[in-house]
Design a protein around this motif. Structure first.
Motif, short mmCIF file in Angstrom:
data_model
loop_
_atom_site.label_atom_id
_atom_site.label_comp_id
_atom_site.label_asym_id
_atom_site.label_seq_id
_atom_site.Cartn_x
_atom_site.Cartn_y
_atom_site.Cartn_z
N ALA A 86 6.76 3.96 -2.97
CA ALA A 86 7.44 4.17 -1.27
C ALA A 86 7.53 3.18 -0.80
CB ALA A 86 7.07 5.72 -1.96
N THR A 87 8.00 3.14 -0.70
CA THR A 87 7.95 1.97 0.75
C THR A 87 8.12 2.14 2.03
OG1 THR A 87 9.29 -0.09 0.86
CG2 THR A 87 8.09 0.04 -0.96
N CYS A 88 7.76 1.81 3.19
CA CYS A 88 7.82 2.21 4.47
C CYS A 88 6.74 1.48 4.84
CB CYS A 88 7.57 3.29 5.06
SG CYS A 88 5.86 3.96 4.76
N ARG A 89 7.75 0.86 6.49
CA ARG A 89 6.58 0.34 7.49
C ARG A 89 5.70 0.15 8.14
NH1 ARG A 89 12.00 -1.22 11.83
NH2 ARG A 89 12.58 0.68 11.73
N ASP A 90 5.66 1.67 8.13
CA ASP A 90 4.37 1.86 8.48
C ASP A 90 3.98 3.70 7.97
OD1 ASP A 90 1.94 2.99 10.60
OD2 ASP A 90 3.21 3.59 11.84
N PRO A 91 3.40 3.50 6.86
CA PRO A 91 2.31 4.06 6.18
C PRO A 91 1.61 5.70 6.84
CG PRO A 91 1.43 2.00 5.29
CD PRO A 91 2.24 1.61 6.23
N ALA A 92 0.99 5.16 8.38
CA ALA A 92 0.37 6.36 8.90
C ALA A 92 2.04 7.55 8.97
CB ALA A 92 -0.07 5.87 9.98
N LYS A 93 2.97 6.96 9.07
CA LYS A 93 4.24 7.58 9.70
C LYS A 93 4.62 8.41 8.06
CE LYS A 93 7.08 5.05 12.27
NZ LYS A 93 7.88 4.69 12.75
N ALA A 94 4.07 8.42 6.97
CA ALA A 94 4.62 8.91 5.69
C ALA A 94 3.24 10.04 5.29
CB ALA A 94 4.58 7.51 5.07
N ILE A 139 11.49 2.58 -4.19
CA ILE A 139 12.67 2.92 -2.86
C ILE A 139 12.33 2.72 -1.75
CG2 ILE A 139 13.58 4.34 -1.70
CD1 ILE A 139 12.83 6.86 -4.36
N THR A 140 12.88 2.13 -0.68
CA THR A 140 12.99 1.04 0.54
C THR A 140 12.80 1.98 1.37
OG1 THR A 140 14.43 0.11 0.52
CG2 THR A 140 12.97 -1.40 -0.22
N GLY A 141 11.90 2.01 2.47
CA GLY A 141 12.50 3.17 3.30
C GLY A 141 12.29 4.58 3.46
N ALA A 142 11.87 4.66 2.48
CA ALA A 142 11.19 6.05 1.91
C ALA A 142 10.52 7.84 2.80
CB ALA A 142 10.29 6.35 0.78
N ASN A 143 10.22 7.16 3.80
CA ASN A 143 9.31 7.62 4.86
C ASN A 143 10.52 9.16 5.25
OD1 ASN A 143 10.14 5.57 6.20
ND2 ASN A 143 9.25 6.69 8.40
N ARG A 144 11.58 8.82 5.13
CA ARG A 144 11.75 9.74 5.91
C ARG A 144 13.82 9.50 5.35
NH1 ARG A 144 14.61 8.03 11.09
NH2 ARG A 144 13.96 5.57 11.84
N GLY A 145 14.40 10.72 5.76
CA GLY A 145 15.70 10.67 5.15
C GLY A 145 16.00 10.28 3.67
N ILE A 146 17.47 10.06 3.07
CA ILE A 146 17.42 9.89 1.99
C ILE A 146 16.35 9.16 1.34
CG2 ILE A 146 19.07 9.11 0.87
CD1 ILE A 146 21.54 9.16 3.40
N VAL A 169 2.98 9.05 -6.46
CA VAL A 169 3.70 8.17 -5.98
C VAL A 169 2.29 6.74 -4.96
CG1 VAL A 169 4.89 8.77 -3.27
CG2 VAL A 169 4.95 10.90 -5.41
N HIS A 170 3.19 5.59 -5.23
CA HIS A 170 2.29 4.94 -4.67
C HIS A 170 2.54 4.66 -3.38
CE1 HIS A 170 -0.16 5.29 -7.67
NE2 HIS A 170 0.86 5.39 -8.84
N ILE A 171 2.00 5.02 -2.07
CA ILE A 171 2.79 4.12 -1.09
C ILE A 171 2.33 3.10 -1.00
CG2 ILE A 171 3.00 4.71 1.40
CD1 ILE A 171 1.94 7.60 0.96
N HIS A 172 3.59 2.04 -0.29
CA HIS A 172 3.36 0.60 0.08
C HIS A 172 3.58 0.51 1.54
CE1 HIS A 172 1.51 -0.15 -3.64
NE2 HIS A 172 2.59 0.33 -3.94
N ARG A 173 3.14 -0.82 1.80
CA ARG A 173 3.90 -1.23 3.08
C ARG A 173 4.79 -2.01 3.70
NH1 ARG A 173 2.68 -4.83 7.06
NH2 ARG A 173 0.86 -5.27 5.70
N LEU A 174 5.45 -1.48 3.54
CA LEU A 174 7.21 -3.34 3.46
C LEU A 174 7.97 -2.93 4.30
CD1 LEU A 174 7.87 -5.45 2.57
CD2 LEU A 174 9.40 -3.86 1.02
N ASP A 175 7.86 -3.69 5.81
CA ASP A 175 8.68 -3.90 6.78
C ASP A 175 9.75 -4.51 6.19
OD1 ASP A 175 10.66 -5.28 8.43
OD2 ASP A 175 9.17 -4.66 10.40
N VAL A 176 11.44 -4.31 5.71
CA VAL A 176 12.34 -5.18 4.82
C VAL A 176 12.36 -6.15 5.26
CG1 VAL A 176 12.75 -2.73 3.79
CG2 VAL A 176 14.22 -3.95 5.55
N THR A 177 12.07 -6.81 6.25
CA THR A 177 12.87 -7.85 7.84
C THR A 177 11.41 -9.00 7.24
OG1 THR A 177 11.91 -7.13 10.02
CG2 THR A 177 14.07 -6.56 9.77
#
Ligand SMILES: NC(=O)c1ccc[n+]([C@@H]2O[C@H](COP(=O)([O-])OP(=O)(O)OC[C@H]3O[C@@H](n4cnc5c(N)ncnc54)[C@H](OP(=O)(O)O)[C@@H]3O)[C@@H](O)[C@H]2O)c1
Length: 226
Positions: free
Chosen positions: A30-38, A6-13, A48-56
């Motif tokens: 679970a990917t998110c652009r800033d794991p520090a905010k996850a 899932i992209t953008g998994a740190n908040r919202g939907i 659950v495995h968190i991966h850093r990913l800015d989708v751009t």
């Protein structure tokens, strides 16, 4: 157990979907652009495995696909997105923001779907989802919100194209509207809670089969017009 990414998994939907899948025993990438905010993701139980990913960052997309080589991904959910706030009028269009919205909402889901199609093809379930919006429906467009609407209309078009191109690999591709949801994007005046949206999306995805590829569904399972 099956795996969902899932992209953008740190908040919202995206966050709520991650929680839902983890609670059902799925392996969650679970990917998110800033794991520090996850930190919320770290707090719930599950695989659950968190991966850093800015989708751009398309180089990072390729790098992550390489890091996860050999890992079968049953369901890939392109969820990360941005809107075109402040709301546009015809005379108030911010063209730099429009380009950014297109990169996040349209180009990135295409790039990620392409980069991870091999991982999805290795799985049992073989589903790629993009969280779109009914605001991307050309038929339902009353005007306004040019950047966001065009980004989601174009997202719908490219995912419909991928549905055809990935069919020979046994991959089902759909676009899903999550409802008008109480998140940072949807605002607190939105129609539904985030858990209602995530529960609906989860159920729709669970019911998908190859015959659904290239279709546009609402979170309640009803079909939406392009
Ligand atoms: N809420 C609604 O009513 C509604 C309605 C229709 C469609 N949608 C769609 O549903 C999806 C999720 O929306 P939401 O309501 O959950 O929004 P949200 O609460 O604003 O969350 C957006 C998520 O996307 C991430 N994101 C944004 N840009 C990113 C980037 N460049 N790289 C990686 N992650 C990025 C954000 O990460 P950061 O925390 O790092 O910013 C955040 O995790 C979006 O595609 C949206 O268009 C929402």
């Amino acid at each position: 157990m099956p795996t969902v990414m899932i992209t953008g998994a740190n908040r919202g939907i995206g966050f709520e979907l991650a929680r839902r899948y983890a609670a059902d025993g799925w392996r969650v990438l679970a990917t998110c652009r800033d794991p520090a905010k996850a930190d919320g993701l770290e707090a719930f139980a599950g695989d659950v495995h968190i991966h850093r990913l800015d989708v751009t960052d398309f180089a990072r997309v390729d790098a992550l696909a390489g890091e996860l080589e050999g890992e079968a991904i049953d369901v890939l959910i392109n969820n990360a997105g941005i809107s075109d706030m402040p709301k546009e009028r015809v005379e108030g269009v911010d063209y730099d923001r429009w380009a950014e919205v297109l990169r996040v909402n349209t180009m990135a889901p295409f790039k990620i779907s392409d980069a991870f199609a091999g991982h999805v093809a290795q799985s049992e379930t073989r589903i790629i989802v993009a969280i779109t919006s009914r605001m991307g429906s050309i038929e339902m467009n009353p005007g306004g919100d040019y950047a966001y609407r065009s980004s989601k209309a174009a997202l719908n078009l490219v995912m419909k194209g991928l549905a055809g191109d990935l069919r020979p690999h046994g991959i089902t591709v759909v676009v899903l509207h999550p409802g008008w949801v109480k998140t940072d994007m949807g605002g607190q005046g939105a129609a539904i809670e985030v858990d209602e949206s995530a529960d609906g999306l989860y159920a729709v995805i669970a019911g998908l089969g190859p015959a659904d590829s290239g279709r546009f569904f609402n979170y309640d399972g009803s079909e939406l017009p392009w």
